[in-house]
Design an enzyme around this catalytic site. Sequence first.
Site, PDB file in Angstrom:
ATOM      1  CB  SER A   1      50.578  31.351  34.695  1.00 46.95           C
ATOM      2  OG  SER A   1      51.397  32.490  34.499  1.00 46.95           O
TER       3      SER A   1
ATOM      4  CE  LYS B   1      44.758  36.081  36.303  1.00 45.10           C
ATOM      5  NZ  LYS B   1      44.724  36.239  37.780  1.00 45.10           N
TER       6      LYS B   1
ATOM      7  CD  GLU C   1      39.754  41.656  39.284  1.00 43.25           C
ATOM      8  OE1 GLU C   1      38.517  41.567  39.406  1.00 43.25           O
ATOM      9  OE2 GLU C   1      40.516  40.665  39.358  1.00 43.25           O
TER      10      GLU C   1
END
Lengths: 266, 398
Positions: free
Chosen positions: B380, B90, B112
């Site tokens: 990830s 991210k 969010e």
Amino acid sequence: MSRIQAVFDRLKAQQRKALIPFITAGDPDPQLTVPLLHALVGAGADVLELGVPFSDPMADGPTIQRASERALKNGVTLRSVLAMVAEFRQQDATTPVVLMGYGNPIEAMGWEAFAQRAAEAGVDGVLTVDFPPEESHAAFAHLEAHGLDPIFLLAPTTVDARIAEVAKLARGYVYYVSLKGVTGAGHLDLSAIEQKLPQLRKHIALPIGVGFGIRDAETARRVADLADAVVIGSRIVQEIEQSPRERVVDNVKQFVAGVRAALDKK
Amino acid sequence: MYNYPDNGGHFGPYGGIYMAETLMPAVDELRRQYEHFRDDPEFKAEFAYELKHYVGRPSPIYHAKRLSEQFGGAQIYLKREDLNHTGAHKINNAIGQALLARRMGKKRVIAETGAGMHGVATATVAARFGMECVVYMGAEDVQRQAPNVFRMKLLGATVVPVESGSRTLKDACNEAIRDWVTNVETTFYIFGTAAGPHPYPMLVRDFQCVIGNEAKVQMPEMIGRQPDAVIACVGGGSNAIGIFHPYIDVEGVRLIGVEAGGHGIGSGQHAAPLTGNAKVGVLHGNKVYLMQDENGQIVETHSISAGLDYPGVGPEHCLLKDLHRAEYVAINDDEAIAAFDALCRFEGIIPALESSHALAHALKIAPTMGKDKALLVNLSGRGDKDMNTVARIKGITL
């Protein structure tokens, strides 16, 4: 001539301003929606905005979110909202009804099927909050084919080019969102509205309604000095939420009648 | 030649810009700014510098030999996004968007978050660049991802628990959009996944493509060729599109997106719109495959993994499914937990529950393939944040 245009023509001749209340269909329960619509007309409403509940009302503040949740809990669907409009039409052939909500319930029904059923039910206009002009051409062609007016929102942030684009597609009236924010938020800035309206009128020949943040009769009257119509939503939904079931219709009627009286005061 | 989206943000019939009018100018401004800066050498150099020196890129590829031997068949390679600063992919996107926000003069950022990884990444870059930060998080996710909530607060962010709807990621999105519409002039919305109104699906993809671009160089260095399949989990789908996109034009490389099967597709309690053949619909600014009832109301989803617990999916994945360029499958909660355990025990790596879905699918198909085959799994994120969830499943009180 569409019912919406007929209303605005008549009001213009009378030098009066339109009062457009909003309620969510099926709130507080489906049996009260049609009586509420008649009560709104009785209290002096000119056009009715009927909210189609959606699970994810992104443009709405807490008051209308809760109304949407109550309606969905009551099993309200786009189909049942259309049935409510049809029932309302049995007693009232003249007051325009505009459905207001989000695009996905219509997407799920299909735009052509929706447009046909809505026209049959006696709906006059459709406002989908999350369908800007960019994404609306194909969908709204179905509305127009069935004589339904696509109603568009404009915002304080809207620039000239976009106003012109909306002017091409809009029918009925244009709804100016008087503040940056969700429904029911904050307080509106009258001088900002006064400054913005001439920019809108340069492009838009249709009547312009102003809404978002109008919470009392006095503010409604001052907005009506500037615009063609006043839209009141969250404040009415709040009245519905806070009234005992047997008082809902009377309390809403009383509040809206107070606004009507203020608008008509010379 | 694969070249999406079009100027209006459409990936074939998907994507687009379905937003309230108040936000349309902001979305348009973001698009213009991004189109200007994406090819600006100074912007690109700054982004590359941050990725190298702050995030710690390139992330390595690791050959999970013991795991591969244990399961037999294809060799499993892991793209180690879990080793990034903040512990997930991210951060790649959060940095890219923060650099844009700075150039646009925005001093307040919002986000969010589901699992909390995007919230942590956003809180991190906000601290790094001196911006005010507010993160919206479903109240249920605040519970199940408590360590990440604390991390965000340590980093100076305000975390707002969202109590409406299903109290998960989609409701956090709704609330962030409500904030943005109210504070649009001062605020930059750092959107966490490759979905939402144009240009987000494109710009998030572009920022995440560093994953696939690195892998395309690293795999030939390691094994002399590209992998036979690239596997990634898909919630909104940002880590998947980041590793898939550079491979779209590479023949012979299967792209496999793994959705959250929850209690099983048949149970209805899952978060797999692509695998579960959801209808196309409109939510959060784009048209995508979307889990909904017959009346167009968005349904509550279920996944053990907060980061995958979302009823929609990015528009580019919808297109790749239709084009049959990527395959989409689902992995159930229990299969993801089994893969999580396996990676812990055989390789000494604790994966995020999200990434465990991708790994689980690799473990499922590896035994059906020859030992000369290679599977590249996008790992990830790391699993530290999931300690409470995993402990609860195992009946352990921490």
